[in-house]
Write an enzyme that holds these catalytic residues in place. Sequence first.
Site, PDB file in Angstrom:
ATOM      1  N   GLU A 230      -4.534  -2.777   6.234  1.00  0.00           N
ATOM      2  CA  GLU A 230      -5.004  -1.497   5.690  1.00  0.00           C
ATOM      3  C   GLU A 230      -6.424  -1.248   6.159  1.00  0.00           C
ATOM      4  OE1 GLU A 230      -4.734  -1.086   1.424  1.00  0.00           O
ATOM      5  OE2 GLU A 230      -2.803  -2.115   1.331  1.00  0.00           O
ATOM      6  N   GLU A 284      -2.172  11.283  -1.929  1.00  0.00           N
ATOM      7  CA  GLU A 284      -1.441  11.013  -3.178  1.00  0.00           C
ATOM      8  C   GLU A 284      -2.115  11.775  -4.316  1.00  0.00           C
ATOM      9  OE1 GLU A 284       0.141   6.861  -3.653  1.00  0.00           O
ATOM     10  OE2 GLU A 284      -1.478   6.444  -2.257  1.00  0.00           O
ATOM     11  N   LYS A 287      -2.288  10.345  -7.944  1.00  0.00           N
ATOM     12  CA  LYS A 287      -2.817   8.995  -8.160  1.00  0.00           C
ATOM     13  C   LYS A 287      -4.008   9.043  -9.113  1.00  0.00           C
ATOM     14  CE  LYS A 287      -3.935   4.815  -5.583  1.00  0.00           C
ATOM     15  NZ  LYS A 287      -4.215   4.246  -4.260  1.00  0.00           N
ATOM     16  N   GLU A 293      -9.454   8.396  -4.329  1.00  0.00           N
ATOM     17  CA  GLU A 293      -8.191   7.657  -4.325  1.00  0.00           C
ATOM     18  C   GLU A 293      -7.004   8.539  -3.957  1.00  0.00           C
ATOM     19  OE1 GLU A 293      -7.149   4.301  -4.921  1.00  0.00           O
ATOM     20  OE2 GLU A 293      -9.230   4.107  -4.302  1.00  0.00           O
TER      21      GLU A 293
END
Length: 464
Positions: A230, A284, A287, A293
């Site tokens: 990642e 996302e 999230k 985030e």
Amino acid sequence: MPHPTQVVALLKAQQIRHVRLYDADQAMLLALAKTGIQVAVTVPNEEILAIGQSNSTAANWVSRNVVAHYPATNITAICVGSEVLTTLPNAAKVLVSAIKYIHSALVASNLDRQVKVSTPLSSSIILDSFPPSQAFFNRSLNPVLVPLLDFLQSTGSYLMLNIYPYYDYMQSNGVIPLDYALFKSLPPNKEAVDSNTLLHYTNVFDAMVDAAYFAMAFLNYTNIPVVVTESGWPSKGGSNEPDATVDNANTYNSNLIKHVFNKTGTPKHPGIDVSTYIYELYNEDMKSGPLSEKNWGLFDANGTPIYILHLTESGAVLANDTSNNTFCIAKDGADPKMLQAALDWACGPGKVECSPLLQGQPCYEPDNVIAHANYAFDTYYHKMGKTPDACDFNGVATISTSDPSHGSCLFPGSVGKNGTLGNFTAPSMNSTNSDSSAYKFSCDLRIRSLLMVTGFLLWGVVLL
């Protein structure tokens, strides 16, 4: 989030050839069948305790999630958990057992050579990471790390490491310069120097990768490669996250891709690729946590790019522009005489229609060899079907994802200068990015995606 068929359509459109799933969702694995895309599946953290205590549970997991899909779905790796040592310490004691049981099940199915097993680790387990030569793993984790490294070495697997220069920069209280985190060019006097090895570091990413190599060497493991599972940069953040911007996210990811694709390697291991997954494919928006985030994605849930990667110098066909347009242009720094010779060939033996380059015509200005070569190279490239060989011209040309059209001079394949993108042809599923989505599977298909950059600069994805 998008239906699996939409996801696969996007992967194909973007020439993404490696994906990592945060689970082993059956619908996603079926959708990936017969695509040739290399897939890394994941044993979710919540299943590690059971698998780590039962060989038969591990065998059942492999049978259901690997054997049942292979080889139609090209599964090449199993990630046992994700950052288990730092997020799920109660499972740490059985992590290596779980890994070994999973591997034993692969051996029993004669798939251990095709499918590697490892576990993604947080870079926070590396202490005293600069200078890299002094780095070492958190010693309290050695009872797990030593048998893990023994396993990786004996099976020819690799250390999976999650590296986030964004967080290193944010937590450094100004010690780490932003340009150093973003791979931006630094003057020699601004480079970080390891006082022990005298190696010069121009970015956080390389320093962290080398810190991992030195930390392994400290425990006498010197031949286990590092794969970055990642890495990325958020495109939006809250008021306390001023550097989570579209420009910084684009700069980081674009520079990371160029860095890996150019086979620069690291100061400790120059010329050795560091295969890397970029986090993540989709934003996302549901999230929890800080605003950043929700905003690590290259695309929104509809497949619209958050930004267009700047990859002109990477020499690769790779764009997150859903129009999937590529162009052939002159390489930066190419010798003008060689460019002129290539231009003459394109407009002569190459049979390119170069009349738009004549005085008074749309592509005459700017009247210089680079601009004229761009037009001639790109016209030839499109005429020959956009094959990589058609964009070489004795090494002075490169494939770009940036449209070089200007003014009334439109290049072949251009979508124009109105800022619109070509249509994405994935089927419309009218899906919503919410937990109430109509598309539910045995596990929720939440998609976090990482772009894998190999020596061939191919995209990859992580699906949660």
